[in-house]
Design a protein around this motif. Structure first.
Motif, PDB file in Angstrom:
ATOM      1  N   THR A   1       0.870  -1.866   0.273  1.00 52.13           N
ATOM      2  CA  THR A   1      -0.224   0.373  -0.103  1.00 52.13           C
ATOM      3  C   THR A   1       1.210   0.901   0.009  1.00 52.13           C
ATOM      4  OG1 THR A   1      -0.544   0.027   2.081  1.00 52.13           O
ATOM      5  CG2 THR A   1      -1.698  -1.369   1.385  1.00 52.13           C
ATOM      6  N   ILE A   2       0.317   1.777  -0.550  1.00 52.06           N
ATOM      7  CA  ILE A   2       1.180   3.492  -0.313  1.00 52.06           C
ATOM      8  C   ILE A   2       1.642   4.359   0.897  1.00 52.06           C
ATOM      9  CG2 ILE A   2       0.168   4.524  -2.246  1.00 52.06           C
ATOM     10  CD1 ILE A   2      -1.875   6.061  -1.298  1.00 52.06           C
TER      11      ILE A   2
ATOM     12  N   GLU B   1       4.921  10.168   3.804  1.00 44.01           N
ATOM     13  CA  GLU B   1       3.242  11.750   4.051  1.00 44.01           C
ATOM     14  C   GLU B   1       4.164  12.714   3.292  1.00 44.01           C
ATOM     15  OE1 GLU B   1       1.710  12.795   7.670  1.00 44.01           O
ATOM     16  OE2 GLU B   1       1.166  11.435   7.786  1.00 44.01           O
ATOM     17  N   THR B   2       4.657  12.654   2.590  1.00 46.15           N
ATOM     18  CA  THR B   2       5.673  14.581   1.995  1.00 46.15           C
ATOM     19  C   THR B   2       5.337  13.734   0.763  1.00 46.15           C
ATOM     20  OG1 THR B   2       6.442  15.156   3.521  1.00 46.15           O
ATOM     21  CG2 THR B   2       7.151  15.782   1.623  1.00 46.15           C
ATOM     22  N   LEU B   3       5.718  12.626   0.571  1.00 43.89           N
ATOM     23  CA  LEU B   3       5.342  11.912  -1.106  1.00 43.89           C
ATOM     24  C   LEU B   3       4.223  11.589  -1.347  1.00 43.89           C
ATOM     25  CD1 LEU B   3       6.866  11.112  -3.451  1.00 43.89           C
ATOM     26  CD2 LEU B   3       6.967   8.466  -1.945  1.00 43.89           C
ATOM     27  N   VAL B   4       3.282  10.988  -0.466  1.00 45.00           N
ATOM     28  CA  VAL B   4       1.602  10.698  -0.838  1.00 45.00           C
ATOM     29  C   VAL B   4       0.844  12.099  -1.106  1.00 45.00           C
ATOM     30  CG1 VAL B   4      -0.378  10.357   0.084  1.00 45.00           C
ATOM     31  CG2 VAL B   4       1.951   8.571   0.693  1.00 45.00           C
ATOM     32  N   GLU B   5       1.116  12.910  -0.530  1.00 45.52           N
ATOM     33  CA  GLU B   5       0.517  14.000  -0.884  1.00 45.52           C
ATOM     34  C   GLU B   5       1.342  14.662  -1.787  1.00 45.52           C
ATOM     35  OE1 GLU B   5      -1.663  16.034   1.243  1.00 45.52           O
ATOM     36  OE2 GLU B   5      -1.661  14.234   3.067  1.00 45.52           O
TER      37      GLU B   5
ATOM     38  N   ASP C   1       9.265  17.922  -1.849  1.00 41.95           N
ATOM     39  CA  ASP C   1      10.170  18.687  -0.024  1.00 41.95           C
ATOM     40  C   ASP C   1      11.759  17.268  -0.679  1.00 41.95           C
ATOM     41  OD1 ASP C   1       9.502  20.593  -0.570  1.00 41.95           O
ATOM     42  OD2 ASP C   1       8.162  20.901   1.166  1.00 41.95           O
ATOM     43  N   GLY C   2      12.483  17.211   0.425  1.00 42.37           N
ATOM     44  CA  GLY C   2      13.566  16.234   1.504  1.00 42.37           C
ATOM     45  C   GLY C   2      12.539  16.112   2.454  1.00 42.37           C
ATOM     46  N   TYR C   3      12.288  14.446   2.540  1.00 47.18           N
ATOM     47  CA  TYR C   3      11.844  13.415   3.691  1.00 47.18           C
ATOM     48  C   TYR C   3      12.508  11.947   3.351  1.00 47.18           C
ATOM     49  CZ  TYR C   3      10.905  10.909  -0.370  1.00 47.18           C
ATOM     50  OH  TYR C   3      10.736   9.196  -1.343  1.00 47.18           O
ATOM     51  N   THR C   4      12.161  12.052   5.157  1.00 45.26           N
ATOM     52  CA  THR C   4      12.937  10.490   5.420  1.00 45.26           C
ATOM     53  C   THR C   4      11.794   9.354   5.206  1.00 45.26           C
ATOM     54  OG1 THR C   4      13.673  12.141   7.093  1.00 45.26           O
ATOM     55  CG2 THR C   4      13.523   9.283   7.098  1.00 45.26           C
TER      56      THR C   4
ATOM     57  N   ILE D   1      14.222  12.997  -2.148  1.00 41.62           N
ATOM     58  CA  ILE D   1      13.595  13.396  -2.895  1.00 41.62           C
ATOM     59  C   ILE D   1      13.197  12.209  -3.909  1.00 41.62           C
ATOM     60  CG2 ILE D   1      14.249  15.740  -2.258  1.00 41.62           C
ATOM     61  CD1 ILE D   1      15.412  15.808  -5.270  1.00 41.62           C
ATOM     62  N   ALA D   2      12.258  13.471  -3.960  1.00 38.45           N
ATOM     63  CA  ALA D   2      10.815  12.457  -4.896  1.00 38.45           C
ATOM     64  C   ALA D   2      10.210  13.507  -6.069  1.00 38.45           C
ATOM     65  CB  ALA D   2       9.714  11.823  -4.771  1.00 38.45           C
TER      66      ALA D   2
END
Length: 619
Positions: free
Chosen positions: A147-148, A153-157, A169-172, A184-185
């Motif tokens: 699942t996603i 959450e940053t990527l999902v948003e 944005d950069g995320y962990t 980053i994605a």
């Protein structure tokens, strides 16, 4: 002819004004002060020049850091654009657009293997079906079919919001199993109106250990929230606050991607403090914004490292300046001491010369300017002796000439007094006076000869004028008498002519009356009245008799008029003869008078005779 003393300019006059007299009187002290001023000036120029070089080099260092930051920003912009192009290429590929998840996974796996990344910098490709809430295909096995919620959450948003290709944005990452966590994605939709997306995640540690700035610098990229997005040396600092209060990120965003800048800051207080070369130190930071993002590239270098060369050059410049000042002092002292002693000796000798001792010995073994100065004073002493002797001889000659001049002046004054008396008598009217010549002074003799010639000519002219005036007076009397006679005769002729005219009028009237009487007599005869006719004829006879008497009187009067006219003609002929005689006198006199020069024209004035009236040519 002597050389004129040059006048000091305004600066020299000002220096002399403020310099005390006890300094101006001592050459050694002035020389020492001059050396001191030169040393201070050289030192000031050296220090100023060193500071100028230092300032220019520091400005050059700032420019270099700004250029490095700009180049790094351009490199990061290219890298970011390549990633965006790559994820779009994946989304438009055949397997992805076909929607077969097995084919998509094989395609993603082959693509990642072909790019040959190191294990700790391996990016991932995900195929996300947002409507199903799953990652239906992934190059990372533990993500495949999950699942996603496996994603941050940053990527999902980012997947759920926005449109088109975008970078997060950069995320962990929440995944484990040795997968690099800080990423980053890049997200792009497979179709414009679908719920499927290709996600390309890139580890931030990709650039750790990679120099994207100067080799002796600490470079990093911070995002819009001033978190460390990329770091050249420290993975542990990724996504940590930048922490430095230098304003560089904000300045870069104000400039925009088109420009870059640099500044000096510090000492370090944030993340830079974990770098040994920057801990607690001042530093130079170059900054530039990455095109198409809110990222800022920052390149940091320790001030000691950045300005090391210029500080070394500045120190060498200061040492060279101090050495130059010291050399000037040593050389000045040696030269000044010898020159001062020689000048002092020459000063004492010149003071003896000034007191009158021209036998003083002036000699120096030096061949420089001071030696030539000694030789010049010696030559001046010898020349002064000769000049004094020559002046004494000239003084005696001048005394003799002075006596001669005084004698000549006395003689000239005596002659001038005689000439003045002669001219005074001539001015009073005695034109027989003449100046005498003595043959002792040519100029005075020439004046006397010219004056005598002039007064002789003037005497001749005045004599002619007197003769002419006598002639004029005599002719004037004759002309006056003739004019009176002519006037009296003219009056008599006028009266006679008037009487003749009156008699002629009366005769005409009497003849007219006689004619009328004849007409009356003829009419009376025609009518047969003979008595009346006879009376008329008698009257006519008397009238004609009166007319005859008056005619004889008129003829006698006419003879008198003719006699008076002849007398007038004779008088006028005499006046004309006198006038011709005056003209003959005037012509030669006029020629003589023209030889005299006058400054202006004068109007001729006639005496009015006993009445005293003055008549001019205008009367």
């Amino acid at each position: 002819m002597t050389d004129e003393q040059p006048q000091p300019n305004g600066v020299v006059r000002a220096i002399r004004t403020v310099t005390p007299d006890f300094v101006r009187r001592r050459f050694a002290l002035k020389f020492f002060l001059a050396l001191l001023c030169i040393g201070l000036l050289v030192g000031a120029v050296g220090i100023y020049g060193t500071q100028q070089v230092r300032g220019e080099f520091e400005q050059q260092v700032l420019s270099e850091h700004a250029n490095i930051a700009k180049q790094a920003a351009e490199s990061r912009a290219d890298w970011n654009q390549r990633n965006m192009n790559y994820v779009e290429t994946m989304a438009r590929s055949g397997p992805v657009t076909a929607g077969d998840t097995s084919e998509i996974k094989r395609y993603f796996d082959a693509e990642m293997r072909g790019r040959d990344y190191a294990d700790d910098s391996q990016p991932n490709l995900h195929y996300v079906d947002l409507s199903a809430g799953k990652i239906t295909a992934s190059s990372k096995s533990n993500y495949h079919g999950s699942t996603i919620s496996m994603l941050n959450e940053t990527l999902v948003e980012s997947i759920r919001s926005g449109s088109g290709t975008r970078v997060t944005d950069g995320y962990t990452s929440t995944a484990t199993l040795g997968d690099p966590r800080d990423r980053i994605a890049y997200v792009t939709p497979v179709t414009a109106d679908g719920d499927t997306y290709v996600v390309y995640t890139v580890p931030l540690r990709t650039f750790t250990g990679t120099s994207f700035g100067a080799s002796d610098s600490t470079s990093m990229v911070v995002d819009g929230r001033n978190r460390i997005l990329l770091h050249q040396k420290k993975n542990a600092l990724l996504l940590q606050p930048y922490g430095e209060d230098n304003g560089a990120p904000g300045a870069a965003r104000e400039l925009g991607p088109a420009d870059s800048g640099a500044m000096r800051a510090g000492p370090t207080v944030g993340a830079l403090g974990e770098t040994p070369s920057l801990a607690g130190a001042e530093y130079v930071v170059g900054y530039a914004q990455v095109l198409g993002t809110d990222w800022t590239v920052l390149v940091h270098t320790n001030v000691g490292t950045a300005y090391g060369t210029v500080r070394q050059v500045a120190n060498q410049g200061l040492y060279a300046t101090l050495l130059g000042v010291a050399a000037i002092g040593v050389i000045g002292v040696v030269l000044g001491r010898n020159t001062t002693r020689a000048i002092d000796r020459l000063t004492r000798k010149t003071e003896r010369m000034q007191a009158g001792d021209l036998d003083v010995t002036i000699h120096s073994g030096r061949i420089d300017t001071v030696g030539r100065l000694y030789d010049g004073f010696a030559a001046m002493r010898d020349s002064l002796k000769d000049r004094i002797a020559e002046a004494e001889r000239e003084r005696k000659k001048a005394q003799v000439a002075r006596d001669e001049v005084m004698e000549t002046n006395a003689h000239l004054q005596h002659i001038a007094a005689d000439y003045s008396a002669v001219m005074g008598q001539a001015a009073a009217g005695d034109l027989t006076q003449r100046m005498e010549t003595d043959g002792e002074n040519d100029a005075m003799d020439a004046i006397a000869e010219d004056f005598n010639e002039m007064i002789e000519e003037l005497e001749k002219t005045v004599g002619q004028l007197k003769s002419f005036s006598d002639r004029v007076e005599e002719s004037g009397q004759v002309v006056g008498s003739s004019a009176a006679s002519v006037k009296e005769a003219a009056e008599q002729v006028a009266e006679s002519i008037q009487r003749i005219s009156d008699d002629a009028d009366r005769q005409r009237e009497d003849l007219q009356s006689a004619i009328e009487r004849v007409d009356d007599a003829v009419a009376a005869l025609e009518s047969g009245d003979t008595e009346t006719a006879q009376s008329h004829l008698d009257e006519v006879t008397r009238t004609l008799t009166d007319v005859g008497d008056r005619t004889e009187a008129t003829m006698a009067e006419s003879e008198n008029v003719a006699g008076a006219a002849e007398e007038q003609a004779a008088e006028l002929n005499e006046v004309s003869r006198r006038a011709d005689e005056l003209v003959r006198y005037v012509t030669p006199l006029s020629e003589i008078l023209r030889e005299f020069d006058t400054e202006e024209e004068h109007e001729f004035v006639f005496s009015g005779g006993p009445s005293g009236r003055i008549e001019t040519d205008d009367d």
